[in-house]
Scaffold this active site. Structure first.
Site, PDB file in Angstrom:
ATOM      1  CB  ALA A 140       2.641   1.001  -4.317  1.00 54.96           C
ATOM      2  CB  SER A 141       1.397   6.296  -5.958  1.00 55.21           C
ATOM      3  OG  SER A 141       1.129   7.022  -4.766  1.00 55.21           O
ATOM      4  CB  ILE A 176       8.982   3.895   1.948  1.00 51.25           C
ATOM      5  CG1 ILE A 176       9.966   4.828   2.667  1.00 51.25           C
ATOM      6  CG2 ILE A 176       9.177   2.461   2.418  1.00 51.25           C
ATOM      7  CD1 ILE A 176       9.703   4.979   4.154  1.00 51.25           C
ATOM      8  N   GLY A 177       7.101   3.086  -0.509  1.00 53.34           N
ATOM      9  CA  GLY A 177       6.310   2.067  -1.184  1.00 53.34           C
ATOM     10  C   GLY A 177       6.788   1.819  -2.602  1.00 53.34           C
ATOM     11  CB  SER A 234       7.442   6.578  12.289  1.00 52.14           C
ATOM     12  OG  SER A 234       8.187   7.774  12.407  1.00 52.14           O
ATOM     13  CE1 TYR A 240       3.214   9.769   9.307  1.00 51.47           C
ATOM     14  CE2 TYR A 240       4.897   9.941  11.019  1.00 51.47           C
ATOM     15  CZ  TYR A 240       4.459   9.412   9.817  1.00 51.47           C
ATOM     16  OH  TYR A 240       5.247   8.516   9.146  1.00 51.47           O
ATOM     17  CB  THR A 246      -0.949   0.020   1.209  1.00 50.91           C
ATOM     18  OG1 THR A 246      -0.213   0.265   2.409  1.00 50.91           O
ATOM     19  CG2 THR A 246      -1.718  -1.296   1.331  1.00 50.91           C
TER      20      THR A 246
END
Length: 336
Positions: free
Chosen positions: A18-19, A22-23, A144, A157, A16
């Site tokens: 992925a655009s 890191i993905g 994180s 976050y 997920t």
């Protein structure tokens, strides 16, 4: 219970977020190593471009989905099963962010961060475990350094990453107790050079910037894929473990560092090109996608010696031993 994971070239991996970032870095490396990959994000145009650029034929499937909606993630799983017969590793990487003082950020924005980050990871974990419960595999959640050491101006976050850690820890114990052959890993990156800041909504007077040291997304991608083959509980990137231990064992010192140094470092003084970010679906694509790296203005590290040492202890020990032997031999020759 010993969990056995397939080599990457035999795996189907769902990623997920992925655009970009890191993905995307993880997807590229997974394809390079022979895996079949399912790309998940809200930006279908970017996913189409990425699928074409990967040039991996029928080894790639893209599915547009908002991870904050369980039904959409269920559709990701069903389309993956229809295309590949199932999956072996599920990586919950998608995330959103808002920067600003706690009392200045709207409830709606705080809520959206939690919906994407925590509930998206919750839904993904639930769906993945249901699928992997009998066949085995890996669930990898992206936490994180903020899973332990919260940053100023990043309350929702940081809260979401704390919550992801707690949920992941509980799930791991429950699966171990029931002898379920699923490896559950929490990856904890420190500052990473991605499009994260462009995608974040920003209330600050200038563009936010992560405190150094900053690592390339490929450093995190390599660590993620190692965990997809070798069961691990936690994976720390760079100085994440040091900062996590500091927050846990010396919280007043951690507060002082955040108050004295980090607070002002985060405010870069530069104009923010995309203050709205991509927090909501209506803004997806406006801040750009399709790139693994961002434009951090300082040095970006392409290796984490700590992460490599913890993931490859035998090789690291051997390298240190060889180096020590060479140094002893050199000193011996000089002493003659």
């Amino acid at each position: 219970m010993r969990i056995s994971l397939k080599p990457l070239h035999e795996q189907v991996i769902v990623i997920t977020g992925a655009s970009s970032g890191i993905g995307l870095a993880t997807a590229r490396l997974a394809i390079e190593r022979g895996a079949r990959v399912v790309l998940v994000a809200r930006n279908e145009e970017a996913l189409l471009d990425i699928e074409r650029d990967l040039n991996a034929g029928d080894r790639v499937l893209h599915v547009m989905a908002d991870v904050g909606q369980r039904a959409q993630l269920e559709r990701v799983a069903s389309e993956t099963v229809a295309r590949f017969g199932g999956f072996d590793t599920w990586i919950n990487n998608a995330g959103s962010s808002v920067w600003g003082r706690f009392d200045e950020v709207s409830d709606e924005d705080h809520y959206q961060v939690m919906q994407t980050n925590f509930w998206g990871t919750h839904y993904g974990s639930s769906i993945a475990v249901k699928h992997l419960r009998d066949k085995g595999g890996a669930l990898i959640n992206i936490g994180s350094v903020e899973s332990a050491n919260a940053l100023p101006f990043h309350s929702s976050y940081s809260a979401s990453k704390h919550a992801i850690k707690a949920m992941t820890d509980v799930l791991r114990v429950e699966l171990q107790k029931s002898h379920t052959p699923v490896s559950v890993t929490l990856v904890r990156p420190s500052s990473t050079d991605t499009q994260f800041m462009d995608h974040s909504k920003n209330y600050l007077p200038s563009a936010p910037v992560f405190p150094p040291p900053v690592y390339a997304p490929e450093v995190v991608a390599r660590a993620i894929l190692h965990a997809a083959e070798h069961p691990q509980r936690d994976v720390y990137i760079g100085n994440a473990k040091l900062l996590s231990r500091l927050a846990q064992n010396a919280p007043h010192l951690a507060d002082w560092i955040n108050r004295t140094f980090v607070y002002d470092t985060i405010k870069s003084g530069r104009p923010d090109r995309h203050p709205r970010g991509a927090l909501f679906d209506s803004d997806v694509g406006s801040a750009g996608d399709g790139s693994a790296r961002g434009d951090y203005p300082g040095m970006v590290l392409t290796r984490s010696l700590y992460t490599r040492a913890t993931q490859h202890p035998v090789a690291t020990t051997a390298a240190v031993a060889v180096g020590a032997a060479a140094l002893v031999a050199l000193l011996g020759r000089r002493g003659r």
